[in-house]
Scaffold this motif. Structure first.
Motif: not given
Length: 235
Positions: A2-5, A106-113
């Motif tokens: 699970n890749w999470r910031k 997705f853009a909001r919750e995973e900005p690095a990805f």
């Protein structure tokens, strides 16, 4: 995995030979802090707690490291969009609105990805695995566009589904980049980004002469075929 910031800092170190994963997580953290252009290969090694030479065991250079992160991002993105689309149930308009909300989420919750996928400058065409992952994600939007195109009433020219997919993707990407990522400098809106995107899409469809009310659709309507080109580049 699970890749999470928000993974704890202590989880990203080099333990039990998991050097590749430690480097990917370190780079993801650095993207969150500095953007995809704001760090070096050596910075990623330092963040992972290894020597500057250690990353070369798994990655040719910084671009290959960013490419691996972008690929994982597109894989997660595809899963999220596919679940939101749910093969157009209960109707095409409702399902497509869910896709738009999933895009912004997705853009909001995973900005690095998201940054690695769209802002890193990594050439997608030269990395087959990354290209395939990006195509699969775009295929969800293409499938939705195929279904939307099928709603054209008699007498209204049916636009090419690829054109519609690219227009709708551009709208989604624009709202996500300008308003949907929580950037401190973004312009304040009198509505949510989701409401803005929904209004844009409805105005776009009405401009094409499409009905936008939700109603049962013909049972014989078939799902769209496979997408055959990379993001934004129809064959």
């Amino acid at each position: 995995m699970n890749w999470r910031k928000d993974q704890r800092r202590g989880e990203r170190g080099y333990h039990h030979g998991n050097l590749k994963e430690a480097l990917l997580q370190a780079a993801l953290d650095l993207i969150s802090q500095k953007g995809p252009a704001g760090f070096t290969f050596a910075d990623a090694a330092r963040m992972a707690g290894v020597s500057p030479a250690a990353p070369y065991r798994h990655f040719r250079d910084r671009d290959e490291l960013l490419s691996s992160i972008a690929q994982r991002g597109f894989e997660q993105f595809e899963q999220l969009l596919t679940a939101a689309w749910d093969d157009g149930r209960p109707d095409t308009i409702t399902a497509f609105e869910r896709v738009g909300k999933a895009y912004l989420a997705f853009a909001r919750e995973e900005p690095a990805f998201y940054s690695a996928m769209f802002e890193s400058g990594v050439p997608v065409e030269t990395t087959p695995a990354l290209m395939a992952a990006s195509e699969r994600a775009f295929a969800v939007i293409r499938a939705a566009a195929e279904r939307l195109a099928a709603l054209a009433p008699p007498g209204v020219p049916r636009p090419p589904a690829m054109m519609m997919a690219l227009h709708i993707w551009a709208m989604s990407h624009g709202v996500a980049s300008l308003f949907g990522r929580g950037d401190a400098a973004r312009r304040k809106l009198p509505m949510t980004p989701e409401e803005l995107l929904e209004a844009e899409v409805l105005i776009y469809l009405r401009g094409l002469g499409f009905p936008t009310e939700r109603k049962p659709e013909p049972a014989e309507e078939k799902p769209a075929g496979q997408y055959s080109g990379p993001w934004g580049k129809p064959k």
